[in-house]
Design a protein around this motif. Structure first.
Motif, PDB file in Angstrom:
ATOM      1  N   GLY A   1     -19.537  29.544   5.464  1.00  0.00           N
ATOM      2  CA  GLY A   1     -20.596  29.501   4.476  1.00  0.00           C
ATOM      3  C   GLY A   1     -20.104  29.476   3.046  1.00  0.00           C
ATOM      4  O   GLY A   1     -20.911  29.472   2.098  1.00  0.00           O
TER       5      GLY A   1
ATOM      6  N   GLU B   1     -17.949  27.693  -0.225  1.00  0.00           N
ATOM      7  CA  GLU B   1     -17.724  26.352  -0.736  1.00  0.00           C
ATOM      8  C   GLU B   1     -16.312  25.886  -0.378  1.00  0.00           C
ATOM      9  O   GLU B   1     -15.347  26.632  -0.534  1.00  0.00           O
TER      10      GLU B   1
ATOM     11  N   ARG C   1     -20.699  23.060   0.951  1.00  0.00           N
ATOM     12  CA  ARG C   1     -21.051  24.396   1.419  1.00  0.00           C
ATOM     13  C   ARG C   1     -22.201  24.287   2.400  1.00  0.00           C
ATOM     14  O   ARG C   1     -23.194  23.607   2.130  1.00  0.00           O
TER      15      ARG C   1
ATOM     16  N   TYR D   1     -25.256  26.082   3.889  1.00  0.00           N
ATOM     17  CA  TYR D   1     -26.129  27.204   3.573  1.00  0.00           C
ATOM     18  C   TYR D   1     -26.792  27.780   4.827  1.00  0.00           C
ATOM     19  O   TYR D   1     -27.203  28.936   4.831  1.00  0.00           O
ATOM     20  N   THR D   2     -26.942  26.968   5.861  1.00  0.00           N
ATOM     21  CA  THR D   2     -27.514  27.442   7.124  1.00  0.00           C
ATOM     22  C   THR D   2     -26.385  27.610   8.126  1.00  0.00           C
ATOM     23  O   THR D   2     -25.870  26.625   8.675  1.00  0.00           O
TER      24      THR D   2
END
Length: 318
Positions: free
Chosen positions: A140, A142, A156, A158-159
Motif C-alpha cells: 500500500g 508508493e 500506489r 489504495y485498496t
C-alpha cells in the motif's frame, strides 16, 4: 493430507457457467478453486476465454471457497503493476481468500501486443522482477521502480487486503522450480512428481504449500469420454515447448493429428471407474502435495460433481 479443489477452465466455459460450476463444487465438498487465466483458448473447439478478473469478482459473491489463478502471467500482456491491483482487489473481495498463482506464460496469450516472445531464461528473469514489483505494491506504499524489464513511477494501491496477497509460482522443470523455492510463497505444478516437490522444499520452499492439478473426463461411456478429451484438450499431450511457443489456437489445431485416442487413454482418466479417479488424485497426496485440483473436461459437469461428491471425494486421503 491435502485439500481437494476444483479447477475452473476459462478456455472451455463462459462466465455464467464458471460461476455455476463453482457453486456445484462447493456443494459437492471441494475446498478451494483454481481458475485459469487466458486470452485465447488452446483451440476453437474449447471456444471461450473470459477475462479472469471479472469472473473472480463474480465468484467472490457466489461462493465462500478460496480462489487462486492457475496461472496468471504478469510479464508481457499485462504489466505487473496492473496485475497487482487486480490481485489486491480480488483479495479484498474474498476477505483474504485469494492467492495469486503466476508463471512465465505462453505465446498463445502473451504475444497479442506484438512484442517479441522472449526465451525461457528471460521470461524467468521477467517473472522474478514482476514478483518483486507486486510485493512492494501490496504494502500500500508508493512505489517507483526502474528495473531491467519494468518501470513503475509513483504507483500506489489504495485498496489492499490486511495481509499481502500470497504469490505462488508455477514450474515444470528444475529451473522454474528453483525460482519458486527461492522467491515464491508456494509452488504450483501439474504432475505428481515427488522429486520436484523435494527440490522445492530443499531449495528454500520448506513448508510452503505445494499445489498440483489434473484433468479428467467423467462419463458413463469411456470411449465417448476419450473422444471428448481428444477433441477439446489434445494440446495437453503435445511434447516439448510447443505449449509455450505456438502463438495461436489454429497452430494447436494443426497438431491435433499427432495425438491419438490411445495416447488419451494412457494419459488421461476417462470414464466412471471410481478407482481410476481416486488413484489419479491420491498420487498427488503420495507425492507430498498440500492441495490437489481436478478439472472435468467437457459438458458433463453436474454428473461429475455428483460422482465426486458421492464416490470419489469420500475415498481420498485426508
Amino acid at each position: 493430507m491435502p485439500q481437494y479443489g476444483y479447477f475452473l477452465s476459462c478456455e472451455e466455459f463462459g462466465p455464467a457457467d464458471l460461476v455455476e460450476q463453482a457453486r456445484m463444487a462447493e456443494q459437492a465438498g471441494f475446498e478451494a478453486l483454481w481458475i485459469s487465466d487466458h486470452y485465447h483458448p488452446w483451440n476453437d473447439a474449447q471456444g471461450q476465454s473470459p477475462f479472469v478478473w471479472s469472473v473472480i469478482g463474480a465468484l467472490s459473491q457466489a461462493v465462500s471457497l478460496p480462489i487462486e489463478t492457475a496461472v496468471t502471467c504478469p510479464t508481457v500482456r499485462i504489466h505487473p503493476a496492473v496485475v497487482a491491483q487486480a490481485a489486491a482487489t480480488s483479495a479484498v473481495m474474498t476477505n483474504g481468500r485469494f492467492r495469486l498463482g503466476v508463471g512465465t506464460g505462453e505465446a498463445l496469450n502473451e504475444h497479442i501486443m506484438g512484442h517479441t516472445w522472449p526465451p525461457a531464461s528471460v521470461r524467468m528473469e521477467m517473472l522474478e522482477e514482476a514478483v518483486q514489483v507486486m510485493r512492494r505494491l501490496f504494502t500500500g506504499e508508493e512505489v517507483s521502480h526502474h528495473g531491467t524489464h519494468y518501470t513503475v513511477e509513483n504507483a500506489r494501491l489504495y485498496t489492499v487486503p490486511d495481509e499481502p496477497v500470497p504469490i505462488d509460482i508455477s514450474g515444470f522443470g528444475p529451473k522454474a522450480t528453483a525460482l519458486a523455492a527461492r522467491v515464491g510463497d508456494g509452488y504450483i505444478t501439474m504432475s505428481p512428481d515427488e522429486s520436484m516437490v523435494e527440490q522445492f522444499r530443499k531449495g528454500g520452499g520448506g513448508a510452503k504449500p505445494v499445489s498440483g492439478g489434473t484433468k479428467v473426463c467423467y462419463g458413463t461411456d469411456r470411449d465417448e469420454a476419450v473422444r471428448t478429451v481428444r477433441r477439446l484438450w489434445s494440446n495437453q499431450l503435445l511434447p516439448g515447448e510447443m505449449g509455450q511457443v505456438l502463438p495461436s489456437p489454429r497452430h494447436f489445431e494443426q497438431l491435433e493429428p499427432l495425438v491419438t485416442e490411445e495416447m488419451v487413454r494412457e494419459n488421461t482418466v476417462c470414464g466412471d471407474d471410481v478407482d481410476d479417479h481416486v488413484c489419479a488424485l491420491a498420487a498427488f497426496a503420495e507425492a507430498g502435495f498440500d492441495r490437489v485440483y481436478v478439472n472435468q473436461i467437457g459438458p458433463g459437469q453436474r454428473g461429475f460433481f455428483d460422482f465426486y461428491r458421492t464416490k470419489v471425494l469420500p475415498q481420498l486421503p485426508r
